[in-house]
Structure formats: structure tokens, C-alpha cells
Design a protein around this motif. Structure first.
Motif, PDB file in Angstrom:
ATOM      1  N   MET A 648       0.803  -1.223   0.000  1.00  0.00           N
ATOM      2  CA  MET A 648       0.000   0.000   0.000  1.00  0.00           C
ATOM      3  C   MET A 648       0.841   1.281   0.000  1.00  0.00           C
ATOM      4  SD  MET A 648      -3.178  -1.002   2.545  1.00  0.00           S
ATOM      5  CE  MET A 648      -4.076   0.535   2.252  1.00  0.00           C
ATOM      6  N   GLY A 649       2.133   1.160   0.197  1.00  0.00           N
ATOM      7  CA  GLY A 649       2.973   2.350   0.173  1.00  0.00           C
ATOM      8  C   GLY A 649       2.590   3.355   1.245  1.00  0.00           C
ATOM      9  N   HIS A 650       2.607   4.634   0.904  1.00  0.00           N
ATOM     10  CA  HIS A 650       2.331   5.698   1.879  1.00  0.00           C
ATOM     11  C   HIS A 650       0.904   5.645   2.405  1.00  0.00           C
ATOM     12  CE1 HIS A 650      -0.213   8.214  -0.737  1.00  0.00           C
ATOM     13  NE2 HIS A 650       0.530   7.744  -1.734  1.00  0.00           N
ATOM     14  N   ALA A 651      -0.002   4.946   1.677  1.00  0.00           N
ATOM     15  CA  ALA A 651      -1.398   4.851   2.124  1.00  0.00           C
ATOM     16  C   ALA A 651      -1.521   4.064   3.427  1.00  0.00           C
ATOM     17  CB  ALA A 651      -2.257   4.199   1.042  1.00  0.00           C
ATOM     18  N   ALA A 652      -0.471   3.317   3.785  1.00  0.00           N
ATOM     19  CA  ALA A 652      -0.505   2.531   5.024  1.00  0.00           C
ATOM     20  C   ALA A 652      -0.073   3.343   6.240  1.00  0.00           C
ATOM     21  CB  ALA A 652       0.398   1.304   4.879  1.00  0.00           C
ATOM     22  N   GLN A 653       0.148   4.641   6.078  1.00  0.00           N
ATOM     23  CA  GLN A 653       0.652   5.486   7.173  1.00  0.00           C
ATOM     24  C   GLN A 653      -0.173   5.366   8.471  1.00  0.00           C
ATOM     25  OE1 GLN A 653       3.480   7.417   6.570  1.00  0.00           O
ATOM     26  NE2 GLN A 653       3.568   7.824   8.755  1.00  0.00           N
ATOM     27  N   PRO A 654      -1.507   5.322   8.409  1.00  0.00           N
ATOM     28  CA  PRO A 654      -2.282   5.203   9.659  1.00  0.00           C
ATOM     29  C   PRO A 654      -2.019   3.913  10.430  1.00  0.00           C
ATOM     30  CG  PRO A 654      -3.674   6.004   7.878  1.00  0.00           C
ATOM     31  CD  PRO A 654      -2.389   5.570   7.248  1.00  0.00           C
ATOM     32  N   ALA A 655      -1.412   2.939   9.783  1.00  0.00           N
ATOM     33  CA  ALA A 655      -1.141   1.667  10.452  1.00  0.00           C
ATOM     34  C   ALA A 655       0.137   1.698  11.276  1.00  0.00           C
ATOM     35  CB  ALA A 655      -1.039   0.546   9.415  1.00  0.00           C
ATOM     36  N   LEU A 656       0.897   2.783  11.186  1.00  0.00           N
ATOM     37  CA  LEU A 656       2.215   2.833  11.821  1.00  0.00           C
ATOM     38  C   LEU A 656       2.182   2.538  13.320  1.00  0.00           C
ATOM     39  CD1 LEU A 656       5.171   3.253  11.155  1.00  0.00           C
ATOM     40  CD2 LEU A 656       4.846   5.722  11.426  1.00  0.00           C
ATOM     41  N   PRO A 657       1.262   3.137  14.108  1.00  0.00           N
ATOM     42  CA  PRO A 657       1.258   2.823  15.550  1.00  0.00           C
ATOM     43  C   PRO A 657       1.033   1.341  15.841  1.00  0.00           C
ATOM     44  CG  PRO A 657      -0.025   4.806  15.113  1.00  0.00           C
ATOM     45  CD  PRO A 657       0.289   4.202  13.775  1.00  0.00           C
ATOM     46  N   LEU A 658       0.107   0.720  15.107  1.00  0.00           N
ATOM     47  CA  LEU A 658      -0.157  -0.697  15.344  1.00  0.00           C
ATOM     48  C   LEU A 658       1.039  -1.552  14.917  1.00  0.00           C
ATOM     49  CD1 LEU A 658      -2.064  -2.927  16.248  1.00  0.00           C
ATOM     50  CD2 LEU A 658      -3.016  -2.979  13.943  1.00  0.00           C
ATOM     51  N   LEU A 659       1.669  -1.180  13.812  1.00  0.00           N
ATOM     52  CA  LEU A 659       2.854  -1.914  13.363  1.00  0.00           C
ATOM     53  C   LEU A 659       3.933  -1.895  14.437  1.00  0.00           C
ATOM     54  CD1 LEU A 659       3.114  -0.685   9.665  1.00  0.00           C
ATOM     55  CD2 LEU A 659       2.729  -3.032  10.402  1.00  0.00           C
ATOM     56  N   ARG A 660       4.186  -0.714  14.974  1.00  0.00           N
ATOM     57  CA  ARG A 660       5.222  -0.608  16.008  1.00  0.00           C
ATOM     58  C   ARG A 660       4.838  -1.413  17.250  1.00  0.00           C
ATOM     59  NH1 ARG A 660       6.151   5.837  14.995  1.00  0.00           N
ATOM     60  NH2 ARG A 660       8.081   5.679  13.773  1.00  0.00           N
ATOM     61  N   ALA A 661       3.578  -1.319  17.631  1.00  0.00           N
ATOM     62  CA  ALA A 661       3.133  -2.031  18.832  1.00  0.00           C
ATOM     63  C   ALA A 661       3.236  -3.542  18.649  1.00  0.00           C
ATOM     64  CB  ALA A 661       1.693  -1.644  19.160  1.00  0.00           C
ATOM     65  N   GLN A 662       2.860  -4.017  17.480  1.00  0.00           N
ATOM     66  CA  GLN A 662       2.893  -5.455  17.243  1.00  0.00           C
ATOM     67  C   GLN A 662       4.321  -5.983  17.200  1.00  0.00           C
ATOM     68  OE1 GLN A 662       0.383  -7.732  16.980  1.00  0.00           O
ATOM     69  NE2 GLN A 662      -1.114  -6.165  17.503  1.00  0.00           N
ATOM     70  N   LEU A 663       5.215  -5.240  16.578  1.00  0.00           N
ATOM     71  CA  LEU A 663       6.598  -5.703  16.479  1.00  0.00           C
ATOM     72  C   LEU A 663       7.346  -5.572  17.799  1.00  0.00           C
ATOM     73  CD1 LEU A 663       7.772  -4.563  12.936  1.00  0.00           C
ATOM     74  CD2 LEU A 663       6.766  -6.715  13.669  1.00  0.00           C
ATOM     75  N   ALA A 664       6.788  -4.809  18.728  1.00  0.00           N
ATOM     76  CA  ALA A 664       7.413  -4.677  20.047  1.00  0.00           C
ATOM     77  C   ALA A 664       7.018  -5.814  20.983  1.00  0.00           C
ATOM     78  CB  ALA A 664       7.032  -3.339  20.676  1.00  0.00           C
ATOM     79  N   LEU A 665       6.048  -6.627  20.589  1.00  0.00           N
ATOM     80  CA  LEU A 665       5.617  -7.730  21.448  1.00  0.00           C
ATOM     81  C   LEU A 665       6.733  -8.770  21.562  1.00  0.00           C
ATOM     82  CD1 LEU A 665       1.973  -8.250  20.118  1.00  0.00           C
ATOM     83  CD2 LEU A 665       2.675  -7.120  22.239  1.00  0.00           C
ATOM     84  N   PRO A 666       6.947  -9.321  22.749  1.00  0.00           N
ATOM     85  CA  PRO A 666       8.042 -10.288  22.909  1.00  0.00           C
ATOM     86  C   PRO A 666       7.731 -11.672  22.358  1.00  0.00           C
ATOM     87  CG  PRO A 666       6.920  -9.954  25.010  1.00  0.00           C
ATOM     88  CD  PRO A 666       6.306  -8.985  24.043  1.00  0.00           C
ATOM     89  N   ARG A 667       6.460 -12.055  22.366  1.00  0.00           N
ATOM     90  CA  ARG A 667       6.102 -13.392  21.878  1.00  0.00           C
ATOM     91  C   ARG A 667       6.024 -13.414  20.354  1.00  0.00           C
ATOM     92  NH1 ARG A 667       4.543 -17.612  24.906  1.00  0.00           N
ATOM     93  NH2 ARG A 667       3.940 -17.271  27.079  1.00  0.00           N
ATOM     94  N   ARG A 668       6.293 -14.558  19.802  1.00  0.00           N
ATOM     95  CA  ARG A 668       6.148 -14.706  18.355  1.00  0.00           C
ATOM     96  C   ARG A 668       4.673 -14.622  17.980  1.00  0.00           C
ATOM     97  NH1 ARG A 668      10.671 -15.434  15.789  1.00  0.00           N
ATOM     98  NH2 ARG A 668      12.449 -16.508  16.720  1.00  0.00           N
ATOM     99  N   GLY A 669       4.424 -14.097  16.801  1.00  0.00           N
ATOM    100  CA  GLY A 669       3.058 -13.939  16.334  1.00  0.00           C
ATOM    101  C   GLY A 669       2.926 -14.414  14.903  1.00  0.00           C
ATOM    102  N   GLY A 670       1.916 -13.908  14.228  1.00  0.00           N
ATOM    103  CA  GLY A 670       1.692 -14.318  12.852  1.00  0.00           C
ATOM    104  C   GLY A 670       0.936 -15.629  12.769  1.00  0.00           C
ATOM    105  N   ARG A 671       0.844 -16.147  11.568  1.00  0.00           N
ATOM    106  CA  ARG A 671       0.106 -17.379  11.305  1.00  0.00           C
ATOM    107  C   ARG A 671       0.658 -18.518  12.151  1.00  0.00           C
ATOM    108  NH1 ARG A 671      -4.743 -19.008   9.410  1.00  0.00           N
ATOM    109  NH2 ARG A 671      -4.677 -20.443   7.652  1.00  0.00           N
TER     110      ARG A 671
END
Length: 697
Positions: A648-671
Motif C-alpha cells: 500500500m505504500g504511503h497509504a498505510a501510514q495510519p497503520a504505523l502505531p499498530l505496526l510498532r506495537a505489534q513488532l514490540a511484542l516479545p512473543r512470536r506472532g503471525g500465522r
């Protein structure tokens, strides 16, 4: 002993596999003079009446008879019966307040074991040390009077000379403290006293340190791991006879698989059995410490380093499995731990070597720091034992080599190729080579003809044959040599359809899809399957038809039909294909927008991603809302959401806080929260964040 057994209407109750009417035959078998009959009855009871720790009304109805068996000195294997009793009671006490679907279950069972808690107290002081070991955990769970339970445990510790029982007494006191706040303060004070007592053996003091931390994990200080390390070193200098802590050796299954059972299934059960074994008296204690430390990766790595350097092979074997558990479950820089595991490839104990190789294979997405050690180990084994070491008659040597080769292959390293070719050309464990062959596309010229030959020799009419065929198809699709592979894949597809092997049909279609236009000779066969009645085959055929033929006019009506389907995975598959078509699929936009209100997260995610691929910037706000809500509600969607955000390129800008929060989690995530999906999630997430931050800098 069994008075009233046949007065119970067992047929009116169920267990995990249906009617409980077999229970009256299982219970007397626990007293059989034949060890095999006793073992079979106990195994069946665990699998059906106490299935995966569950408790049914028939389990509760069995308890009085189990107590009688446990209390009779003439009962063989009394310790096994007491262990079963405590297992049933533990689950019941833990869950008795939960909603339970049976007419009775956890609450009834918990009431029975609490009413007969004094019998558990008696078993905990039995003359048979194995009976005591089985009973002690119940002291922290079943005695209603918390002060009485604490007194019994305090008195039990000095009476025990065997290390396993002493560790269990300390654990039971911590369990009591966690369950009953009124005794927690005194219990933790007692644990502190034990930890500081220089007269006590180091194993008991280590248990006190660990379980004191377990009682208050939020207050773990920097001194806990150093204290545990010091006591662990002391404990390593004390030899503990295996008969004082280990269960008797179990009867091993025959080396030759039963007729018709594929080797992959046999191997999976062997791995399960292997993972459940314990090789050192402190293993369960150290597992508890690792669980308490959770995401404190540096501290856990420091602890594992000590465990992996102990001279005892059993302790190192268990430490290797704990290392895998840490790396699979928690994020962090695991480079140091990977290297520590790789050092174990040089162990003199073949079982340790094999387990180290297995851990590196299981953690292959982050095993790059071990590449050279793996390659050197594989080369050394071939030099020492010959080119046929893949099929070595010594089980641990064979396992060590195969696991190391597979780990090296998963890293994309062609130094694994000679052993893989040996496996594919021979008759031993070729399936293990097939599973990793797709990671070496640079060797397709040597691998693909062998894989095609194997695929043509699979008899799809045989039970279980699909497992082998699907693995071969997956490897061929990954290697990408369409010229050689497409005829073999097409033949398999035709056979699968002829014999109505629909899962195999889907696998063959997926392989042809990967070959794209190079699979054009199979186009008519694929087209015929777009009207298949099987729920999975139709979307797989439509996807393959689009990839092979690229005819938008042909596939669009089929995709519209799938979008209107009631089966959720068909809708998702159709949305993905529409996204691949992109803007020319604009006619599907109204239906995709409607599906954003679907009740299933995955449908909304797939449709939102397709909406972006087709509609672009005009749909950005709607797409982001759906994706981020789905990710928050259902973390397993993370990889799919992240892939869309990446495009999505720059259109994904509103997702930045959630991206940072998710990547800061200590446990593994994803599928599936698996190591490979999480590593991909982190890589993509960091790239997206980097672009978004750079765009606003």
C-alpha cells in the motif's frame, strides 16, 4: 474391591471415543498379573477416559475404584494408579469452576478427590518411593485445610531422601501458595529459608529459588538467574542415581512400522515420544524456571548456556529441547543460542548430536549462524562413515546426519545435495529428502528427474499414498523446472481425478499453478475441473486455470460464482485471484465491498486486500479499517494483513502505531505463531515501518 462396578450404568455415559461401557473391563485389568495387559489397560484409560487430560462423568465414576486399587498392596504398579488419580484430580480442581458440557464432570471429580484427600496424604508417605513421588503433587491441590496441607509438606521434606520427591515437595508448596493466599506469605518465607540453607542439597535449594520466583514472577530480581546458575553448577557435581528419579524404561515400539502406516506418521509419533522424555533430575525444575522467566531472552540464554555446558549428556539433551522452545516461542536475537546449539554437533554422545541437528532444522529460519558448523558436520560424517551414512544402521548416527542435512538444505546450501541424492537414489528414508528438496532450486537439474520418477511410482489408489505424492508435488513446484515436471504432475492429476483423490487433486493443481503458462499442456485437464463438485477442487482449478491460461474473460464468471459461495475459504480464494487480476477485475468491487461486512475475519481480510489491489487509493481508508480491526481481533491474520500493507505504500501510514506495537511484542506472532511466519512478519514489518518513517522524515 470392585463391588458395585457392574451396578453403574456405564453405557449411559460417554468418553472421548463414544460409549464408556468398556470401563468395567479396564479397571480390573489394572490388577492383572500380566504386565502387558496392565499397560494396555492404563494406556486405553488415559486415551479414552482421561483423554488429553479431560474429565468425563465416567472418569468421576471410576475414581472410587481407582482409590481402592491404589490402596491395595496387592495391586501391581500402584504408583501408576496413584499418578492417574492425581492427574485426574489436578485437572478437575483446576477447572471445576469452568462451564462444563457434561451432566457432571470437573466439579464432581474435584469433590471426590477432596473428600478422599487424606488417602493422598497417606500415599505421600507410602513405603514405595514411586508411590510417594506420584502422590506428593496432590498435597498442594486436594487438602482443603491449607494450614494442614502446609504442615504436611513441611514435614514431608526432611523425611525424603530421594531427590525427585524433595523437588516435588517444594513444587507442591508453591502450588499451594498460588492457590491459597492465606498461606502464601508463610510458604514463600519457607522457600526463602530453604534457598538460603547451606546444609541442604543444591537440588532442593535450586527448587526453592525457582518456585519462589514462580510464586511472584512480577518481583523476579536480577539475582534469581545467578543464584540458579550457582546451584545448578553445584547440583551438576552430585551424581543422582537414575532409579531414584526416572520412571522405569518403557517398552519400545517395534522398529518396523505396521503395514500401511507411512513412515512420516511413524516418525511423527517417535518425535512426540522423544519430546516427552526427561533425561535429568533437574529438567522439570529448569523448565519451570524458563516458563517463569518468559520473554527475558538474555537471562534465559545465559541459563541455557550453563545447561549446555554441563558434562552430563542427559542434561544437555533436555537443554537442547528447552533451547528450541525458547527460540520457537519468543522473539529476540538468538544468534548466541544458535551457536551454542551448533557446538553440540561435536558432542561425543550421538543422541546429543542428533538432537542438536534436529533443533537447528526446527529453527532453520534463524539458523544461519550455524551454516558452517552444519556443513562441516555433514562432511565429517560422510568422510568418517561413507557416502551411505544417510542410511547408517546406527539409529542416532542416521538421525544426526539426516537432521543436519535437512537443516543445511533448508538454508539453501548445496553442500546438502550429495546426501539428498543418496537418499533419493536409495531405499531408506527418501521421504525425508523430498521434504527439503524444494529449498535447493539451484540444484533442480539433479533433483527434478529423481522427484518425477518417484512421483510416477506412487500408487494413488493406496491408503496414505497422498502424503508422499503431495510432498513430491510441493517440492517440484518449488524447484520450478516446468519442462521436466509438468508431464509428471499432469499424469498425477489425471490419476487423482480418476480415483477421486481430491486432496491430491488440489495439490497437483497448486503445483501447475506455480508453473504458470509453462503448464499450458495441462490446460484442458485443469479447465474440466472448474466445474468439480468437491468444495476444494473448484477454487484450486480456477486458480490454476488463471495462472496457466491468463484468460480473464474465462475466469471472471467463475470467480464471481465463488464470491457468492457460502463456503468461506472459497470466497477468500476467489478474492485472492481477483486481486491478482487487479484493476481489470473492477466489476467485482461492489461484491467485495459487501463482503467486508462478513462475519468471518478471514473473509474480510482477503476481500479487503483484493479491494486494494483492484481499486487502489480510492479504497485505502476502508481497506485499512478492515485490515487493522481484523489483525487486532485475530492475530493469526497478521501475515496476510502485513503483506497488503507492504503493497500500500504511503497509504498505510495510519497503520504505523499498530505496526510498532505489534513488532514490540516479545512473543512470536503471525500465522500459527510459528517461527517462520513470525520471522517473515518481522522482516516485512520493519521494511514497511522504514518506508513510512522515511516518507515523513
Amino acid at each position: 474391591m470392585f463391588n458395585g462396578l457392574h451396578d453403574i450404568d456405564w453405557s449411559s455415559m460417554d468418553h472421548a471415543y463414544g460409549s464408556a461401557e468398556e470401563v468395567p473391563a479396564l479397571l480390573p485389568a489394572f490388577r492383572s498379573p500380566d504386565a502387558g495387559e496392565r499397560s494396555e489397560a492404563l494406556s486405553r484409560f488415559y486415551s479414552a477416559v482421561h483423554h488429553q487430560g479431560d474429565v468425563y462423568p465416567c472418569t468421576a465414576a471410576s475414581l472410587p475404584f481407582l482409590f481402592e486399587l491404589a490402596g491395595d498392596a496387592e495391586t501391581p504398579d500402584r504408583a501408576a494408579v496413584v499418578k492417574l488419580l492425581v492427574s485426574i484430580g489436578s485437572i478437575a480442581v483446576e477447572r471445576c469452576e469452568e462451564v462444563y458440557g457434561h451432566p457432571s464432570g470437573y466439579a464432581d471429580t474435584a469433590a471426590i478427590v477432596r473428600d478422599r484427600a487424606e488417602e493422598i496424604v497417606g500415599f505421600a508417605s507410602d513405603a514405595d518411593p514411586r508411590v510417594r513421588r506420584a502422590a506428593i503433587p496432590g498435597l498442594g491441590l486436594f487438602v482443603d485445610d491449607a494450614d494442614r496441607a502446609a504442615d504436611v509438606l513441611r514435614g514431608r521434606l526432611p523425611a525424603e531422601s530421594w531427590v525427585a520427591q524433595r523437588l516435588l515437595v517444594v513444587e507442591a508448596m508453591a502450588t499451594l501458595a498460588l492457590r491459597r493466599p492465606e498461606v502464601a506469605g508463610d510458604a514463600m518465607e519457607w522457600l526463602d529459608e530453604l534457598a538460603a540453607d547451606p546444609v541442604l542439597d543444591p537440588g532442593t535449594r535450586l527448587a526453592a529459588v525457582v518456585h519462589r520466583a514462580r510464586c511472584a514472577p512480577e518481583r523476579i530480581g536480577e539475582d534469581v538467574v545467578p543464584a540458579a546458575l550457582g546451584l545448578l553448577r553445584e547440583a551438576a557435581r552430585v551424581t543422582v542415581p537414575a532409579e531414584t528419579w526416572a520412571d522405569p524404561p518403557r517398552r519400545t515400539a517395534p522398529a518396523v512400522p505396521a503395514d500401511g502406516v507411512p513412515p512420516q506418521v511413524v516418525a511423527a509419533f517417535e518425535d512426540l515420544d522423544r519430546h516427552g522424555r526427561v533425561h535429568a533430575p533437574t529438567t522439570e525444575l529448569l523448565r519451570t524456571l524458563h516458563e517463569v522467566l518468559e520473554g527475558r531472552t538474555p537471562q534465559r540464554t545465559h541459563l541455557l548456556a550453563e545447561q549446555l555446558r554441563t558434562p552430563d549428556p542427559g542434561s544437555r539433551l533436555d537443554a537442547l529441547r528447552m533451547s528450541a522452545d525458547l527460540m520457537k516461542s519468543w522473539r529476540g536475537d538468538h544468534t548466541a543460542l544458535i551457536r551454542l546449539v551448533a557446538e553440540q554437533l561435536g558432542a561425543t554422545d550421538p543422541q546429543v548430536t542428533a538432537e542438536a541437528a534436529a533443533v537447528l532444522e526446527a529453527c532453520h529460519p534463524i539458523a544461519e549462524p550455524a551454516r558452517e558448523e552444519l556443513a562441516a558436520h555433514v562432511a565429517a560424517q560422510r568422510a568418517a562413515h561413507g557416502a551411505d551414512v544417510w542410511a547408517a544402521p546406527q539409529p542416532q548416527l542416521r538421525r544426526a546426519h539426516q537432521k543436519a542435512v535437512r537443516a543445511l538444505a533448508r538454508l539453501g546450501d548445496t553442500r546438502a545435495l550429495p546426501s539428498l541424492l543418496t537418499a533419493l537414489d536409495g531405499g531408506v528414508d527418501g521421504w525425508r529428502a523430498v521434504e527439503v528438496a524444494g529449498a535447493l532450486p539451484q540444484a533442480a537439474g539433479q533433483l527434478v528427474p529423481r522427484l518425477c520418477d518417484r512421483l510416477r511410482r506412487v500408487d494413488v489408489t493406496q491408503e496414505w499414498s497422498e502424503m508422499s505424492a503431495r510432498a513430491l508435488l510441493s517440492a517440484l513446484a518449488a524447484l520450478g523446472d516446468a519442462t521436466t515436471a509438468v508431464p509428471a504432475v499432469t499424469e498425477t492429476l489425471e490419476q487423482a481425478v480418476r480415483h477421486e483423490r481430491w486432496h491430491l487433486t488440489c495439490s497437483a493443481l497448486a503445483a501447475l499453478k506455480e508453473f504458470g503458462s509453462a503448464a499450458a499442456p495441462a490446460r484442458e485437464t485443469v479447465r474440466a475441473l472448474t466445474s468439480a463438485s468437491d468444495a476444494h477442487v473448484k477454487p484450486a482449478a480456477v486458480a490454476a486455470l488463471w495462472a496457466v491460461g491468463g484468460d480473464r474473460e474465462e475466469v471472471m464468471p467463475l470467480l464471481h460464482d465463488l464470491l457468492d459461495d457460502s463456503i468461506t475459504f472459497r470466497i477468500g480464494d476467489a478474492a485472492d485471484m481477483l486481486g491478482e487480476i487487479g484493476p481489470p477485475a473492477a466489476a467485482a468491487l461492489p461484491r467485495l465491498r459487501e463482503l467486508l461486512a462478513h462475519g468471518y475475519d478471514w473473509v474480510r481480510v482477503h476481500c479487503a486486500a483484493a479491494l486494494w489491489d483492484i481499486g487502489g487509493e480510492a479504497e485505502a481508508g476502508t481497506v485499512l479499517d478492515v485490515l487493522l480491526q481484523a489483525w487486532t481481533r485475530n492475530p493469526s491474520t497478521a501475515n496476510h494483513v502485513m503483506a497488503c500493507l507492504d503493497g500500500m505504500g504511503h497509504a498505510a501510514q495510519p497503520a504505523l502505531p499498530l505496526l510498532r506495537a505489534q513488532l514490540a511484542l516479545p512473543r512470536r506472532g503471525g500465522r500459527f505463531a510459528s517461527i517462520d511466519h513470525d520471522e517473515e512478519l518481522q522482516r516485512t514489518g520493519r521494511a514497511v515501518i522504514g518506508r513510512l518513517v522515511g516518507a515523513t522524515a
